[in-house]
Design a protein around this motif. Structure first.
Motif, PDB file in Angstrom:
ATOM      1  N   LEU A 225     -39.809   0.728 -45.120  1.00 18.92           N
ATOM      2  CA  LEU A 225     -40.410  -0.578 -45.375  1.00 18.92           C
ATOM      3  C   LEU A 225     -39.689  -1.225 -46.550  1.00 18.92           C
ATOM      4  O   LEU A 225     -39.550  -0.617 -47.610  1.00 18.92           O
ATOM      5  N   VAL A 226     -39.221  -2.448 -46.344  1.00 17.51           N
ATOM      6  CA  VAL A 226     -38.587  -3.220 -47.410  1.00 17.51           C
ATOM      7  C   VAL A 226     -39.405  -4.483 -47.638  1.00 17.51           C
ATOM      8  O   VAL A 226     -39.676  -5.234 -46.697  1.00 17.51           O
ATOM      9  N   ILE A 227     -39.828  -4.694 -48.881  1.00 23.77           N
ATOM     10  CA  ILE A 227     -40.552  -5.903 -49.258  1.00 23.77           C
ATOM     11  C   ILE A 227     -39.647  -6.706 -50.181  1.00 23.77           C
ATOM     12  O   ILE A 227     -39.105  -6.164 -51.156  1.00 23.77           O
ATOM     13  N   GLY A 228     -39.464  -7.980 -49.871  1.00 25.75           N
ATOM     14  CA  GLY A 228     -38.561  -8.808 -50.658  1.00 25.75           C
ATOM     15  C   GLY A 228     -39.170 -10.149 -51.015  1.00 25.75           C
ATOM     16  O   GLY A 228     -40.115 -10.618 -50.370  1.00 25.75           O
ATOM     17  N   LEU A 229     -38.620 -10.770 -52.052  1.00 25.96           N
ATOM     18  CA  LEU A 229     -39.064 -12.091 -52.494  1.00 25.96           C
ATOM     19  C   LEU A 229     -37.829 -12.975 -52.640  1.00 25.96           C
ATOM     20  O   LEU A 229     -36.902 -12.646 -53.384  1.00 25.96           O
ATOM     21  N   LEU A 230     -37.825 -14.101 -51.921  1.00 27.43           N
ATOM     22  CA  LEU A 230     -36.655 -14.977 -51.867  1.00 27.43           C
ATOM     23  C   LEU A 230     -37.048 -16.405 -52.221  1.00 27.43           C
ATOM     24  O   LEU A 230     -37.991 -16.956 -51.642  1.00 27.43           O
ATOM     25  N   SER A 231     -36.329 -17.010 -53.151  1.00 26.06           N
ATOM     26  CA  SER A 231     -36.586 -18.411 -53.498  1.00 26.06           C
ATOM     27  C   SER A 231     -36.053 -19.330 -52.408  1.00 26.06           C
ATOM     28  O   SER A 231     -34.930 -19.167 -51.929  1.00 26.06           O
ATOM     29  N   CYS A 232     -36.879 -20.292 -52.012  1.00 28.89           N
ATOM     30  CA  CYS A 232     -36.471 -21.298 -51.020  1.00 28.89           C
ATOM     31  C   CYS A 232     -36.455 -22.687 -51.645  1.00 28.89           C
ATOM     32  O   CYS A 232     -36.325 -23.692 -50.940  1.00 28.89           O
ATOM     33  N   ALA A 233     -36.616 -22.754 -52.966  1.00 24.23           N
ATOM     34  CA  ALA A 233     -36.798 -24.037 -53.654  1.00 24.23           C
ATOM     35  C   ALA A 233     -35.620 -24.980 -53.460  1.00 24.23           C
ATOM     36  O   ALA A 233     -35.796 -26.194 -53.343  1.00 24.23           O
ATOM     37  N   ASN A 234     -34.406 -24.442 -53.423  1.00 23.87           N
ATOM     38  CA  ASN A 234     -33.219 -25.294 -53.322  1.00 23.87           C
ATOM     39  C   ASN A 234     -32.615 -25.294 -51.923  1.00 23.87           C
ATOM     40  O   ASN A 234     -31.461 -25.686 -51.750  1.00 23.87           O
ATOM     41  N   ASN A 235     -33.382 -24.844 -50.953  1.00 22.61           N
ATOM     42  CA  ASN A 235     -32.899 -24.809 -49.575  1.00 22.61           C
ATOM     43  C   ASN A 235     -33.521 -25.955 -48.789  1.00 22.61           C
ATOM     44  O   ASN A 235     -34.719 -25.925 -48.490  1.00 22.61           O
ATOM     45  N   PRO A 236     -32.747 -26.994 -48.460  1.00 13.27           N
ATOM     46  CA  PRO A 236     -33.317 -28.157 -47.759  1.00 13.27           C
ATOM     47  C   PRO A 236     -33.845 -27.822 -46.373  1.00 13.27           C
ATOM     48  O   PRO A 236     -34.666 -28.561 -45.826  1.00 13.27           O
ATOM     49  N   GLU A 237     -33.386 -26.714 -45.800  1.00 16.14           N
ATOM     50  CA  GLU A 237     -33.836 -26.320 -44.466  1.00 16.14           C
ATOM     51  C   GLU A 237     -35.028 -25.374 -44.518  1.00 16.14           C
ATOM     52  O   GLU A 237     -35.483 -24.885 -43.489  1.00 16.14           O
ATOM     53  N   GLY A 238     -35.524 -25.099 -45.711  1.00 16.08           N
ATOM     54  CA  GLY A 238     -36.661 -24.199 -45.836  1.00 16.08           C
ATOM     55  C   GLY A 238     -36.233 -22.748 -45.899  1.00 16.08           C
ATOM     56  O   GLY A 238     -35.050 -22.422 -46.002  1.00 16.08           O
ATOM     57  N   CYS A 239     -37.200 -21.860 -45.822  1.00 15.84           N
ATOM     58  CA  CYS A 239     -36.915 -20.429 -45.909  1.00 15.84           C
ATOM     59  C   CYS A 239     -36.199 -19.950 -44.646  1.00 15.84           C
ATOM     60  O   CYS A 239     -36.542 -20.369 -43.537  1.00 15.84           O
ATOM     61  N   PRO A 240     -35.211 -19.066 -44.783  1.00 12.16           N
ATOM     62  CA  PRO A 240     -34.375 -18.678 -43.643  1.00 12.16           C
ATOM     63  C   PRO A 240     -35.019 -17.689 -42.682  1.00 12.16           C
ATOM     64  O   PRO A 240     -34.511 -17.465 -41.597  1.00 12.16           O
ATOM     65  N   GLY A 241     -36.111 -17.061 -43.054  1.00  8.12           N
ATOM     66  CA  GLY A 241     -36.718 -16.049 -42.194  1.00  8.12           C
ATOM     67  C   GLY A 241     -36.435 -14.655 -42.714  1.00  8.12           C
ATOM     68  O   GLY A 241     -35.353 -14.393 -43.257  1.00  8.12           O
ATOM     69  N   PRO A 242     -37.382 -13.729 -42.571  1.00 12.16           N
ATOM     70  CA  PRO A 242     -37.238 -12.391 -43.150  1.00 12.16           C
ATOM     71  C   PRO A 242     -36.163 -11.538 -42.500  1.00 12.16           C
ATOM     72  O   PRO A 242     -35.691 -10.581 -43.099  1.00 12.16           O
ATOM     73  N   ASP A 243     -35.773 -11.871 -41.266  1.00  9.85           N
ATOM     74  CA  ASP A 243     -34.729 -11.104 -40.594  1.00  9.85           C
ATOM     75  C   ASP A 243     -33.334 -11.614 -40.934  1.00  9.85           C
ATOM     76  O   ASP A 243     -32.337 -11.051 -40.478  1.00  9.85           O
ATOM     77  N   VAL A 244     -33.266 -12.680 -41.749  1.00  6.85           N
ATOM     78  CA  VAL A 244     -31.979 -13.257 -42.136  1.00  6.85           C
ATOM     79  C   VAL A 244     -31.626 -12.908 -43.577  1.00  6.85           C
ATOM     80  O   VAL A 244     -30.500 -12.527 -43.886  1.00  6.85           O
ATOM     81  N   GLU A 245     -32.615 -13.040 -44.472  1.00  7.22           N
ATOM     82  CA  GLU A 245     -32.357 -12.782 -45.888  1.00  7.22           C
ATOM     83  C   GLU A 245     -33.633 -12.280 -46.555  1.00  7.22           C
ATOM     84  O   GLU A 245     -34.712 -12.842 -46.350  1.00  7.22           O
ATOM     85  N   VAL A 246     -33.488 -11.230 -47.355  1.00  6.91           N
ATOM     86  CA  VAL A 246     -34.636 -10.608 -48.019  1.00  6.91           C
ATOM     87  C   VAL A 246     -34.808 -11.118 -49.440  1.00  6.91           C
ATOM     88  O   VAL A 246     -35.924 -11.320 -49.909  1.00  6.91           O
ATOM     89  N   GLY A 247     -33.695 -11.342 -50.149  1.00  5.23           N
ATOM     90  CA  GLY A 247     -33.775 -11.785 -51.536  1.00  5.23           C
ATOM     91  C   GLY A 247     -33.919 -10.617 -52.492  1.00  5.23           C
ATOM     92  O   GLY A 247     -33.334  -9.549 -52.298  1.00  5.23           O
ATOM     93  N   THR A 248     -34.723 -10.787 -53.522  1.00 10.15           N
ATOM     94  CA  THR A 248     -34.968  -9.725 -54.497  1.00 10.15           C
ATOM     95  C   THR A 248     -35.801  -8.621 -53.855  1.00 10.15           C
ATOM     96  O   THR A 248     -36.871  -8.878 -53.302  1.00 10.15           O
ATOM     97  N   ILE A 249     -35.308  -7.387 -53.916  1.00 17.09           N
ATOM     98  CA  ILE A 249     -36.018  -6.269 -53.297  1.00 17.09           C
ATOM     99  C   ILE A 249     -37.094  -5.758 -54.248  1.00 17.09           C
ATOM    100  O   ILE A 249     -36.809  -5.333 -55.367  1.00 17.09           O
TER     101      ILE A 249
END
Length: 312
Positions: A225-249
Motif C-alpha cells: 500500500l502506497v499513500i501519497g500527497l500531491l499538490s495540484c495548485a499549479n496544475n491548470p488541468e487539475g489533479c492527474p489521478g493516483p495511477d499517474v502521479e503519487v507525489g510525496t510518499i
C-alpha cells in the motif's frame, strides 16, 4: 513547431527510458530449468543499475502449473504464492559482473503437478520525479520433476475453476464464474473513509487517513500500500489521478485492516501523517495505490483511489 515536436519526442523518449531502466529480470532459475516439488529453490530477481531514481514497493513470486497445456498468463493467475514482501536489490561483492539483485529462497509446493509450470515475479515500484506507480510481471517456464498428492478436485472441475477464478476451459458456466470472480474483486476493493473530499489540512499539522476494506467471505492477501500527497495548485488541468502521479510518499508498506466492534463499514486501518511544512496551499490529491491478490489462483489486483483536499 520543430522545437515543440523535438521537445515532445525527447520527453517521450526520457519517460520510456526511465521505465525500461527500472524493469526487473529473473536471473535464476532460467527458462526451462528443472525444479523438484517439495524442495527449496533460489529465485534471483535482477534490476538494472540506473541513475534514475525509483522507490521499491514490493515483489510477489508465484508458481502455477500449466497442467500439460498452455500456461495461463501470470497477470490473470499467479498460482501458489511463494514470496510476498519487500524488494531491496544490491550489488554482490562476490559477483561483480551482476546487476543489483536479491535472492529469495522459496519452497516449491509438494502437491504441484508434474510437468511444466510458470514461475512469475510481480513487481511494483514508484518511478520518476513524481513517483508514478509502475507494475510489471516477468516469468519463466520451469519443469516440475515430481508431484505429491493431487488436488481433491481435477483442475477442470467447475468447482475447482470457481475457487481459482480460472474459467478458460469452461463452456456452459464460464459467464457465471466470470461474474462471480468480478464480484469477488469488487467486494475486496478498498476506499478512503477519511478525510472526505474537500476537507482542509494544514502544513506542519497532523491529519488522519482511514482506509476501509469491506469484509468479504472470500479472502484477499495484502501485498503493498502506497499513500501519497500531491499538490495540484499549479496544475491548470487539475489533479492527474493516483495511477499517474503519487507525489510525496507518506506510507509504503502493507495494509493491515482490523475489525472494530460497533463499526459497520468493515475492517479498516488508521494512519497519522504530518503535512510537510513547505507543502503549497491549494488543492492537493491524497491517493492510495493498493496491491492485493484475490481467489485461490490467486489473481493480482492493483487499485487506485483518491480524494481532493484543500491545503490551507
Amino acid at each position: 513547431m520543430k522545437f515543440s515536436l523535438a521537445a515532445a519526442l525527447s520527453s517521450l523518449l526520457l519517460a520510456s527510458t526511465t521505465v525500461l531502466s527500472q524493469r526487473i529480470a529473473i536471473g535464476f532459475p532460467y527458462d526451462g530449468a528443472a525444479v523438484t516439488a517439495g524442495s527449496n529453490i533460489t529465485v534471483e530477481v535482477d534490476r538494472p543499475d540506473t541513475l534514475t531514481g525509483s522507490q521499491e514497493v514490493a515483489v510477489v513470486i508465484g508458481i502455477n502449473s500449466c497442467r500439460n497445456t498452455t500456461c495461463i498468463p501470470p497477470d490473470e493467475i499467479l498460482g501458489s504464492i511463494l514470496y510476498d514482501g519487500g524488494y531491496n536489490p544490491q550489488f554482490a561483492s562476490n559477483a561483480p559482473t551482476k546487476p543489483p539483485h536479491q535472492n529469495f529462497t522459496v519452497n516449491i509446493p509438494s502437491n504441484l503437478e508434474k510437468g511444466l509450470a510458470q514461475l512469475a515475479v510481480f513487481h511494483v515500484s514508484l518511478v520518476g520525479a513524481g513517483f508514478a506507480p509502475f507494475t510489471e510481471i516477468q516469468n519463466v517456464t520451469v519443469k516440475v520433476q515430481y508431484h505429491g498428492l493431487r488436488r481433491l478436485l481435477p483442475s477442470t472441475h467447475p468447482l475447482a475453476q470457481l475457487a481459482s477464478c480460472d474459467f478458460t476451459n469452461m463452456k456452459v458456466l464460464s459467464f457465471l464464474i466470470a461474474s462471480v470472480c468480478v464480484l469477488s474483486a469488487t467486494a475486496q476493493r478498498s476506499f478512503i473513509g477519511y478525510p472526505p473530499t474537500g476537507a482542509s489540512i494544514t502544513p506542519g499539522k497532523k491529519f488522519i487517513v482511514q482506509i476501509i476494506r469491506p469484509n468479504s467471505i472470500q479472502g484477499s492477501t495484502e501485498a503493498g500500500l502506497v499513500i501519497g500527497l500531491l499538490s495540484c495548485a499549479n496544475n491548470p488541468e487539475g489533479c492527474p489521478g493516483p495511477d499517474v502521479e503519487v507525489g510525496t510518499i507518506l506510507y509504503n508498506k502493507k495494509l493491515n485492516p482490523t475489525i472494530h466492534p460497533g463499526e459497520e463499514d468493515g475492517p479498516y486501518e488508521n494512519f497519522t501523517f504530518t503535512v510537510p511544512n513547505d507543502f503549497p496551499a491549494g488543492a492537493a490529491q491524497l491517493s492510495t495505490n493498493r496491491l492485493h491478490f484475490i481467489g485461490a489462483g490467486p489473481s493480482p489486483v492493483l487499485e487506485s483511489n483518491s480524494v481532493v483536499l484543500n491545503v490551507v
